[in-house]
Write an enzyme that holds these catalytic residues in place. Structure first.
Site, PDB file in Angstrom:
ATOM      1  N   HIS A 178     -11.630  10.897 -23.972  1.00 43.74           N
ATOM      2  CA  HIS A 178     -11.770  10.456 -25.359  1.00 43.74           C
ATOM      3  C   HIS A 178     -13.241  10.574 -25.740  1.00 43.74           C
ATOM      4  O   HIS A 178     -14.087   9.882 -25.184  1.00 43.74           O
ATOM      5  CB  HIS A 178     -11.294   9.006 -25.485  1.00 43.74           C
ATOM      6  CG  HIS A 178     -11.301   8.479 -26.883  1.00 43.74           C
ATOM      7  ND1 HIS A 178     -10.180   8.440 -27.671  1.00 43.74           N
ATOM      8  CD2 HIS A 178     -12.300   7.967 -27.642  1.00 43.74           C
ATOM      9  CE1 HIS A 178     -10.476   7.920 -28.854  1.00 43.74           C
ATOM     10  NE2 HIS A 178     -11.766   7.626 -28.856  1.00 43.74           N
ATOM     11  N   HIS A 186     -14.942  -0.741 -23.580  1.00 44.99           N
ATOM     12  CA  HIS A 186     -16.367  -0.472 -23.459  1.00 44.99           C
ATOM     13  C   HIS A 186     -17.209  -1.608 -24.008  1.00 44.99           C
ATOM     14  O   HIS A 186     -16.741  -2.469 -24.747  1.00 44.99           O
ATOM     15  CB  HIS A 186     -16.738   0.851 -24.145  1.00 44.99           C
ATOM     16  CG  HIS A 186     -16.583   0.848 -25.645  1.00 44.99           C
ATOM     17  ND1 HIS A 186     -15.370   0.820 -26.278  1.00 44.99           N
ATOM     18  CD2 HIS A 186     -17.514   0.897 -26.634  1.00 44.99           C
ATOM     19  CE1 HIS A 186     -15.541   0.844 -27.584  1.00 44.99           C
ATOM     20  NE2 HIS A 186     -16.827   0.880 -27.833  1.00 44.99           N
ATOM     21  N   GLU A 194     -20.627  -2.930 -33.974  1.00 43.92           N
ATOM     22  CA  GLU A 194     -19.599  -2.192 -34.700  1.00 43.92           C
ATOM     23  C   GLU A 194     -18.802  -3.119 -35.623  1.00 43.92           C
ATOM     24  O   GLU A 194     -18.175  -4.072 -35.172  1.00 43.92           O
ATOM     25  CB  GLU A 194     -18.634  -1.528 -33.718  1.00 43.92           C
ATOM     26  CG  GLU A 194     -19.306  -0.630 -32.700  1.00 43.92           C
ATOM     27  CD  GLU A 194     -18.360  -0.135 -31.625  1.00 43.92           C
ATOM     28  OE1 GLU A 194     -17.147  -0.445 -31.710  1.00 43.92           O
ATOM     29  OE2 GLU A 194     -18.809   0.547 -30.694  1.00 43.92           O
ATOM     30  N   TYR A 248      -4.454   1.467 -36.928  1.00 44.61           N
ATOM     31  CA  TYR A 248      -5.480   2.012 -36.047  1.00 44.61           C
ATOM     32  C   TYR A 248      -4.916   2.102 -34.638  1.00 44.61           C
ATOM     33  O   TYR A 248      -4.255   1.177 -34.158  1.00 44.61           O
ATOM     34  CB  TYR A 248      -6.719   1.114 -36.087  1.00 44.61           C
ATOM     35  CG  TYR A 248      -7.838   1.560 -35.191  1.00 44.61           C
ATOM     36  CD1 TYR A 248      -8.401   2.827 -35.327  1.00 44.61           C
ATOM     37  CD2 TYR A 248      -8.351   0.723 -34.204  1.00 44.61           C
ATOM     38  CE1 TYR A 248      -9.439   3.251 -34.507  1.00 44.61           C
ATOM     39  CE2 TYR A 248      -9.391   1.125 -33.384  1.00 44.61           C
ATOM     40  CZ  TYR A 248      -9.921   2.390 -33.533  1.00 44.61           C
ATOM     41  OH  TYR A 248     -10.945   2.802 -32.716  1.00 44.61           O
ATOM     42  N   HIS A 251     -17.368  -6.246 -33.486  1.00 46.56           N
ATOM     43  CA  HIS A 251     -17.651  -6.242 -32.054  1.00 46.56           C
ATOM     44  C   HIS A 251     -19.145  -6.002 -31.916  1.00 46.56           C
ATOM     45  O   HIS A 251     -19.627  -4.888 -32.110  1.00 46.56           O
ATOM     46  CB  HIS A 251     -16.843  -5.155 -31.346  1.00 46.56           C
ATOM     47  CG  HIS A 251     -15.364  -5.278 -31.561  1.00 46.56           C
ATOM     48  ND1 HIS A 251     -14.546  -4.191 -31.751  1.00 46.56           N
ATOM     49  CD2 HIS A 251     -14.571  -6.369 -31.630  1.00 46.56           C
ATOM     50  CE1 HIS A 251     -13.291  -4.597 -31.916  1.00 46.56           C
ATOM     51  NE2 HIS A 251     -13.292  -5.919 -31.856  1.00 46.56           N
ATOM     52  N   HIS A 301     -14.814  -4.741 -25.807  1.00 47.10           N
ATOM     53  CA  HIS A 301     -13.673  -4.527 -26.688  1.00 47.10           C
ATOM     54  C   HIS A 301     -12.947  -3.254 -26.273  1.00 47.10           C
ATOM     55  O   HIS A 301     -13.413  -2.500 -25.425  1.00 47.10           O
ATOM     56  CB  HIS A 301     -14.094  -4.469 -28.164  1.00 47.10           C
ATOM     57  CG  HIS A 301     -15.195  -3.515 -28.460  1.00 47.10           C
ATOM     58  ND1 HIS A 301     -16.511  -3.737 -28.112  1.00 47.10           N
ATOM     59  CD2 HIS A 301     -15.205  -2.304 -29.072  1.00 47.10           C
ATOM     60  CE1 HIS A 301     -17.271  -2.745 -28.500  1.00 47.10           C
ATOM     61  NE2 HIS A 301     -16.499  -1.840 -29.080  1.00 47.10           N
TER      62      HIS A 301
END
Length: 434
Positions: free
Chosen positions: A288, A331, A337, A346, A361, A367
């Site tokens: 990703h 991560h 963010e 989402y 976050h 998160h």
């Protein structure tokens, strides 16, 4: 209205436009007398001495100069706040909010602004303010400008008509608009109600991110940014001009519309962009990629590669990564963010994160996907998958994002947000999987 309005194209171009023929001076900016008996006025959103590549300024040719206005008096800030946020401590807890309700009493854009969070310092011209707007009526006999920062509009519901000194543009869900610091404007509703997000950028004006090894094409293309053509209001009466200045709200009386610019030339002007035109880049092999590949606009800081604010989107796209956990991985990040959802679902949060809602976050707060999403993605048959009917976005900043007192204590906060991770199972047995 979208079919009637005309636009000029090209991000940050040096435009020239006139609503009356010959209103723009030729070969100079400030002649002794301007045609139509207009007044020349320079509007600068960078210092005069900023390098040419960074310098932003526009010359207005207007019916009256901006100095014709009354004295400012303070007004109630309402739920508008400005960095630094000191009214409550900033917790490292992961936070999420439901949408703010559309008001039942008449509420225009200014009265419907609610600050959710901010960072940096508006006075030091670093950081951002994050607001939600909710409105059910147009601004009447009322105009606004923000001296603290440029304003990025991210509509979630409804369509707005933005009347500005540079002209008129419309913006609806799925599009964005940016109004430079200091530009006067009014917000009309083209629908019964409207709701959306505002990122108030105190720092360096937004630019397009570098493409790096992607090359000359991809991401957001310069040609897809639309700027208004000159359009002026020549009306007199009892009007109010509201200013956000140094963190507080002020008003003054003004006897005419301040949107009386007959012609203008320059590169500091409002613009809009259709997010559907973003050319998504993604992996065609494995893993990703970092969300930076989805950056539409960025405001650089003093450290190269570390943004004051990145505006990134997560639009419809193909997912084809092989042998890969496809949702965003768990991560922790030095960047902070703030996310919002315009429509759909989402992929990392299938429940609780709804259109009009938001999450935060912060720096080094862990998160990632909720428990059910992890289990589903870990065991899915990996075939090419089209993510449809979804549009999320992120404001990502190098500075810790501090929620306001309202955000922490208001009814929209979801008190049990972190429960979505509490049911994550321990799978470790000490034995290697085959």
């Amino acid at each position: 209205m979208n079919n009637e309005l005309q636009y000029m194209t090209g991000f940050g171009n040096e435009f020239e436009t006139e609503a009356l023929p010959g209103a723009l001076p030729i070969g100079q900016f400030s002649p002794q007398k301007v045609k139509y008996d207009l007044y020349a006025e320079q509007f600068s959103t960078t210092a005069f001495t900023a390098p040419r590549a960074d310098n932003r300024r526009t010359w207005f040719y207007r019916i009256r100069p901006s100095v014709i206005q009354g004295d400012y008096t303070p007004i109630d800030n309402g739920l508008i706040r400005t960095a630094p946020i000191t009214e409550v401590p900033t917790p490292p807890t992961m936070l999420r909010w439901d949408p703010i309700d559309i008001p039942t009493k008449p509420t225009d854009f200014i009265d419907g602004l609610v600050t959710m969070a901010a960072n940096g310092s508006a006075n030091a011209q670093t950081g951002i303010g994050i607001h939600i707007y909710v409105a059910n009526k147009s601004m009447q006999h009322r105009y606004f400008y923000n001296a603290d920062g440029e304003m990025l509009f991210v509509p979630q519901q409804g369509e707005l008509l933005l009347r500005t000194e540079c002209g008129i543009l419309t913006v609806r869900a799925g599009e964005i608009a940016v109004i430079p610091r200091g530009i006067k404007f009014a917000v009309d509703l083209l629908t019964d109600t409207a709701r959306g997000y505002i990122c108030e950028n105190y720092g360096h004006a937004y630019i397009l991110p570098e493409r790096g090894p992607v090359g000359a094409n991809g991401y957001a293309n310069d040609r897809d940014f639309h700027y208004p053509v000159a359009a002026f209001e020549d009306i007199e009466g009892d009007f109010e001009l509201v200013a956000k200045f140094n963190g507080n709200m002020f008003r003054c009386d003004i006897g005419h519309s301040p949107l009386d610019v007959v012609a203008w030339t320059g590169n500091s002007a409002p613009y809009k962009y259709d997010l559907a035109r973003f050319n998504v880049m993604n992996t065609v092999s494995y893993d990703h990629p970092d969300p930076s590949i989805f950056t539409v606009l960025t405001s650089p800081s003093g450290t190269e590669g570390v943004a004051n604010i990145d505006f990134a989107i997560f639009p419809p796209r193909w997912m084809v990564a092989e042998n890969t956990f496809r949702p965003p991985y768990y991560h922790r990040n030095i960047m902070s963010e703030f996310m919002g959802l315009i429509e759909g679902v989402y992929d990392a949060k299938e429940h609780g994160f709804v259109p009009g809602g938001s999450s935060l976050h912060n720096c080094m707060s862990p998160h990632g996907p909720e428990a059910n999403v992890f289990e589903k993605a870990s065991n899915a048959e990996l075939e090419p998958q089209r993510y449809e009917n979804t549009l999320a976005f992120m404001f990502e900043s190098r500075y810790v994002i501090s929620p306001t007192k309202y955000a922490l204590e208001g009814k929209e906060r979801q008190p049990n947000y972190t429960d979505c991770w509490r049911t994550i199972k321990k799978h470790f047995t000490g034995k290697q999987d085959v």
